[in-house]
Write a protein that holds these residues in place. Structure first.
Motif, PDB file in Angstrom:
ATOM      1  N   GLY A   7       0.991  -1.222   0.179  1.00  0.00           N
ATOM      2  CA  GLY A   7      -0.029   0.089  -0.098  1.00  0.00           C
ATOM      3  C   GLY A   7       0.730   1.323   0.111  1.00  0.00           C
ATOM      4  N   LYS A   8       0.116   2.111  -0.452  1.00  0.00           N
ATOM      5  CA  LYS A   8       0.817   3.827  -0.352  1.00  0.00           C
ATOM      6  C   LYS A   8       0.870   4.473   0.817  1.00  0.00           C
ATOM      7  N   VAL A   9       1.720   5.133   1.478  1.00  0.00           N
ATOM      8  CA  VAL A   9       1.440   5.955   2.706  1.00  0.00           C
ATOM      9  C   VAL A   9       1.075   7.131   2.237  1.00  0.00           C
ATOM     10  N   VAL A  10      -0.260   7.404   2.586  1.00  0.00           N
ATOM     11  CA  VAL A  10      -0.775   8.828   2.070  1.00  0.00           C
ATOM     12  C   VAL A  10      -1.010   9.929   3.173  1.00  0.00           C
ATOM     13  N   ALA A  11      -0.701   9.349   4.367  1.00  0.00           N
ATOM     14  CA  ALA A  11      -0.537  10.407   5.496  1.00  0.00           C
ATOM     15  C   ALA A  11       0.055   9.703   6.672  1.00  0.00           C
ATOM     16  N   ILE A  12       0.693  10.705   7.499  1.00  0.00           N
ATOM     17  CA  ILE A  12       1.355  10.129   8.752  1.00  0.00           C
ATOM     18  C   ILE A  12       1.185  10.711   9.998  1.00  0.00           C
ATOM     19  N   ASP A  13       0.585  10.050  10.901  1.00  0.00           N
ATOM     20  CA  ASP A  13       0.310  10.854  12.233  1.00  0.00           C
ATOM     21  C   ASP A  13       1.624  10.944  13.055  1.00  0.00           C
ATOM     22  N   ASP A  14       2.315  11.926  12.989  1.00  0.00           N
ATOM     23  CA  ASP A  14       3.580  11.957  13.587  1.00  0.00           C
ATOM     24  C   ASP A  14       3.596  11.998  15.229  1.00  0.00           C
ATOM     25  N   SER A  15       2.230  12.427  15.700  1.00  0.00           N
ATOM     26  CA  SER A  15       1.875  12.649  17.223  1.00  0.00           C
ATOM     27  C   SER A  15       1.549  11.260  17.890  1.00  0.00           C
ATOM     28  N   ASP A  17       1.477   7.435  19.222  1.00  0.00           N
ATOM     29  CA  ASP A  17       2.253   6.417  19.909  1.00  0.00           C
ATOM     30  C   ASP A  17       1.672   5.308  19.868  1.00  0.00           C
ATOM     31  N   PRO A  18       1.882   4.234  19.144  1.00  0.00           N
ATOM     32  CA  PRO A  18       2.727   3.875  18.242  1.00  0.00           C
ATOM     33  C   PRO A  18       2.617   4.769  16.975  1.00  0.00           C
ATOM     34  N   LEU A  19       3.535   5.083  16.161  1.00  0.00           N
ATOM     35  CA  LEU A  19       3.443   5.979  14.930  1.00  0.00           C
ATOM     36  C   LEU A  19       2.443   5.307  14.030  1.00  0.00           C
ATOM     37  N   THR A  20       1.486   5.806  13.430  1.00  0.00           N
ATOM     38  CA  THR A  20       0.300   5.249  12.547  1.00  0.00           C
ATOM     39  C   THR A  20       0.426   6.185  11.242  1.00  0.00           C
ATOM     40  N   GLY A  21      -0.119   5.763  10.314  1.00  0.00           N
ATOM     41  CA  GLY A  21      -0.540   6.453   9.119  1.00  0.00           C
ATOM     42  C   GLY A  21      -1.779   5.892   8.398  1.00  0.00           C
ATOM     43  N   LEU A  22      -2.142   6.596   7.297  1.00  0.00           N
ATOM     44  CA  LEU A  22      -3.249   6.134   6.309  1.00  0.00           C
ATOM     45  C   LEU A  22      -2.524   5.602   5.300  1.00  0.00           C
ATOM     46  N   VAL A  23      -2.803   4.199   4.741  1.00  0.00           N
ATOM     47  CA  VAL A  23      -2.057   3.586   3.722  1.00  0.00           C
ATOM     48  C   VAL A  23      -3.529   3.311   2.813  1.00  0.00           C
ATOM     49  N   ASP A  24      -3.152   3.534   1.374  1.00  0.00           N
ATOM     50  CA  ASP A  24      -4.144   3.402   0.389  1.00  0.00           C
ATOM     51  C   ASP A  24      -3.596   2.253  -0.167  1.00  0.00           C
ATOM     52  N   PHE A  25      -4.610   0.866  -0.297  1.00  0.00           N
ATOM     53  CA  PHE A  25      -4.578  -0.324  -0.995  1.00  0.00           C
ATOM     54  C   PHE A  25      -5.279  -0.405  -2.187  1.00  0.00           C
ATOM     55  N   GLY A  26      -4.730   0.184  -3.313  1.00  0.00           N
ATOM     56  CA  GLY A  26      -5.732   0.301  -4.580  1.00  0.00           C
ATOM     57  C   GLY A  26      -7.055   0.918  -4.338  1.00  0.00           C
ATOM     58  N   GLY A  27      -6.978   1.941  -3.572  1.00  0.00           N
ATOM     59  CA  GLY A  27      -8.301   2.804  -3.561  1.00  0.00           C
ATOM     60  C   GLY A  27      -8.976   2.493  -1.935  1.00  0.00           C
ATOM     61  N   VAL A  28      -8.435   1.595  -1.370  1.00  0.00           N
ATOM     62  CA  VAL A  28      -9.058   1.229   0.193  1.00  0.00           C
ATOM     63  C   VAL A  28      -7.944   1.812   1.061  1.00  0.00           C
TER      64      VAL A  28
END
Length: 106
Positions: A7-15, A17-28
């Motif tokens: 998947g493609k990382v489209v956003a990262i929540d640097d604040s 803990d633990p570090l998370t982000g929004l990942v795009d899996f072909g539209g999902v």
């Protein structure tokens, strides 16, 4: 089946803990833990398994894998509507319509 999906990382929540982000899996798009690849950047591709990004992946390999997964129906299986899938596997509709017994007074 449980896949490790690119998947493609489209956003990262640097604040977070633990570090998370929004990942795009072909539209999902799904939230994923990025702690194991903490230096990943928006726009890069990662392999995600059970909500954890495990490693980076080059764009060419990621797109080829996503295309193959889609052709095989694995993205729908992994990310589709669980209720709809269960209904299809059972061979019926998700919600049964009431049957007209013909004995009602009209």
């Amino acid at each position: 089946m449980c896949l490790a999906v690119p998947g493609k990382v489209v956003a990262i929540d640097d604040s977070s803990d633990p570090l998370t982000g929004l990942v795009d899996f072909g539209g999902v798009r799904k939230q994923a833990c990025l702690e194991y690849v903490s230096d990943v950047r928006v726009g890069e591709y990662v392999i995600v398994h059970v909500g954890f990004a495990l490693q980076r992946l080059d764009e060419e390999s990621a797109l080829a894998s996503l295309k193959l997964f889609e052709e095989l129906g694995l993205l729908e299986e992994e990310f589709g509507d669980a209720w709809e899938q269960a209904a299809q596997e059972a061979g019926g509709a998700a919600v049964a319509e009431p049957q007209d017994s013909g004995s009602e007074t009209r």
